[in-house]
Design an enzyme around this catalytic site. Structure first.
Site, PDB file in Angstrom:
ATOM      1  N   SER A  65     -13.123  -5.008  -6.703  1.00 20.71           N
ATOM      2  CA  SER A  65     -12.939  -4.651  -5.290  1.00 20.71           C
ATOM      3  C   SER A  65     -13.922  -3.564  -4.905  1.00 20.71           C
ATOM      4  O   SER A  65     -14.221  -2.676  -5.709  1.00 20.71           O
ATOM      5  CB  SER A  65     -11.500  -4.142  -5.073  1.00 20.71           C
ATOM      6  N   THR A 124      -5.636   2.456  -7.522  1.00 18.88           N
ATOM      7  CA  THR A 124      -6.941   2.409  -6.854  1.00 18.88           C
ATOM      8  C   THR A 124      -7.817   3.527  -7.401  1.00 18.88           C
ATOM      9  O   THR A 124      -7.431   4.697  -7.383  1.00 18.88           O
ATOM     10  CB  THR A 124      -6.779   2.549  -5.333  1.00 18.88           C
ATOM     11  N   SER A 162       0.828  -1.197   0.000  1.00 19.21           N
ATOM     12  CA  SER A 162       0.000   0.000   0.000  1.00 19.21           C
ATOM     13  C   SER A 162       0.865   1.249   0.000  1.00 19.21           C
ATOM     14  O   SER A 162       1.895   1.320   0.666  1.00 19.21           O
ATOM     15  CB  SER A 162      -0.897   0.005   1.243  1.00 19.21           C
ATOM     16  N   HIS A 166     -13.143  -1.973  -1.987  1.00 23.53           N
ATOM     17  CA  HIS A 166     -12.275  -1.348  -0.982  1.00 23.53           C
ATOM     18  C   HIS A 166     -12.542  -1.922   0.409  1.00 23.53           C
ATOM     19  O   HIS A 166     -12.528  -1.208   1.405  1.00 23.53           O
ATOM     20  CB  HIS A 166     -12.501   0.173  -0.977  1.00 23.53           C
ATOM     21  N   TYR A 186      -2.308   5.874  -5.636  1.00 21.74           N
ATOM     22  CA  TYR A 186      -3.313   6.847  -6.041  1.00 21.74           C
ATOM     23  C   TYR A 186      -2.598   7.836  -6.956  1.00 21.74           C
ATOM     24  O   TYR A 186      -1.431   8.165  -6.725  1.00 21.74           O
ATOM     25  CB  TYR A 186      -3.891   7.596  -4.843  1.00 21.74           C
ATOM     26  N   LYS A 242      -7.780  -1.129  -9.559  1.00 22.27           N
ATOM     27  CA  LYS A 242      -8.439  -1.783  -8.430  1.00 22.27           C
ATOM     28  C   LYS A 242      -9.631  -0.938  -8.011  1.00 22.27           C
ATOM     29  O   LYS A 242      -9.497   0.259  -7.752  1.00 22.27           O
ATOM     30  CB  LYS A 242      -7.454  -1.914  -7.269  1.00 22.27           C
TER      31      LYS A 242
END
Length: 351
Positions: free
Chosen positions: A234, A157, A108, A236, A131, A212
């Site tokens: 996903s 993401t 992450s 989240h 991001y 994602k």
């Protein structure tokens, strides 16, 4: 540990007893009424397995290949933030556990350990979750570091234009302890997010880009048009918009839209090896496991994270054997029965 842990859910119970309420709630809770959080789990229970007998299953091979990288099983580590809330070694312990399991880990961007520190733990197949920031120089800096330190793909993401309403964090007044930081973002200013320019991101790196946060066929088609190399279905971890479907419930819709052009993966609610099997039968190329990893870290550090991955692998292998499947490539749609299948059969029987 003196207590023998026999399944993934037991790690959650033990972690709750060991962690502070603020830390546990950060990992465990979803947004608003947590409808989607419950549904991520419950939707798996409504899918039935269809075993085939008279098959020689004395040798079972659970190995697979993801984005061209061979791994020991289609069970991988999802990107979750702040592993040092669970254990002092944080993502370093997670990285070593994933390497020991010979599987893939997504780090992450909100980790408490940096890309450089994770890379220093030793070899392993690792992707970096990102991001895209409105200040594109920040994104370029992060991508260059991922390239430099051996990360094999970028996972963008795309479901977080704003943070979901996580009421447990509001009640607990969640904040990182002063000794913990967003290690990958140290020294970077103006971290305003959400300029989701997939084409631009791909233009600045040789690494494949996956997205994602896809939950619909329409968005899967848009992602393909943008040239992504993989899709992760996903929601989240049900931490963003509540009342969205469980990921397993929309997986087949996304797989159908993609039509084999890129691999489709899934996260959300994986707690049993049979969950892994169901996802693969519905078209996933692999699954990512989120919350169970920090829970296991909190209970028993690196050994816990290693064990939780091993338990899922063992259960998955047993499921394959009992269904009459000898390799991941043999898993077929016909091995599962969904609610939609049952309704179709009921309608047919009335004709």
């Amino acid at each position: 540990m003196s207590l023998e842990v026999v399944n993934v859910d037991e790690y959650e119970l033990l972690a709750k007893a060991k962690m502070s309420k603020m830390a546990f709630d950060y990992f465990a809770r979803g947004s608003e009424d947590q409808v989607s959080l419950r549904e991520n789990r419950e939707a798996f229970s409504r899918i039935r397995l269809r075993p085939r007998i008279l098959v020689d299953v004395s040798n079972i091979d659970v190995a697979t290949s993801v984005m061209g990288f061979k791994i020991s099983m289609p069970i991988m580590v999802a990107p979750t933030a702040h592993h040092k809330l669970a254990h002092p070694e944080g993502e370093l312990a997670t990285a070593r556990a994933a390497s020991a399991a010979d599987t893939l880990m997504i780090l992450s961007s909100s980790a408490n350990c940096s890309m450089e520190e994770v890379a220093a733990t030793g070899p392993g197949v690792r992707f970096f979750q990102l991001y895209v920031y409105k200040d594109r120089n920040i994104t370029i800096t992060l991508v260059r570091r991922a390239e430099q330190f051996g990360f094999k793909a970028i996972v963008l993401t795309v479901d977080t234009p704003r943070l979901g309403r996580r009421e447990a964090d509001i009640k607990n007044r969640f904040k990182l302890p002063s000794h913990l930081v967003y290690k990958n973002l140290e020294g970077l200013m103006n971290l305003e997010q959400m300029d989701k320019d997939v084409e631009w991101l791909q233009s600045i790196t040789h690494l494949p880009v996956l997205v994602k946060g896809i939950l619909t066929a329409e968005d899967a088609s848009l992602a393909l048009q943008a040239g992504v190399k993989g899709i992760i279905v996903s929601n989240h971890g049900a931490r963003q918009l509540d009342h969205v479907p469980a990921t397993i419930s929309v997986l087949e819709e996304v797989v159908y839209a993609v039509r084999g052009r890129v691999p489709v993966f899934l996260d959300g609610g994986i707690r049993r090896g049979s969950d892994v099997f169901k996802a693969l039968a519905l078209g996933a190329s692999g699954v990512f496991v989120g919350r169970p990893v920090p829970y296991a870290l909190a209970v028993d550090g690196e050994a816990g994270a290693t064990k939780v991955l091993q338990m899922l692998r063992d259960e998955f292998e047993l499921t394959m054997a009992l269904i009459g499947v000898r390799s991941v490539k043999e898993i077929r749609r016909q091995h599962v029965l969904t609610e939609q299948d049952s309704m179709k059969l009921a309608l047919i029987s009335k004709l």
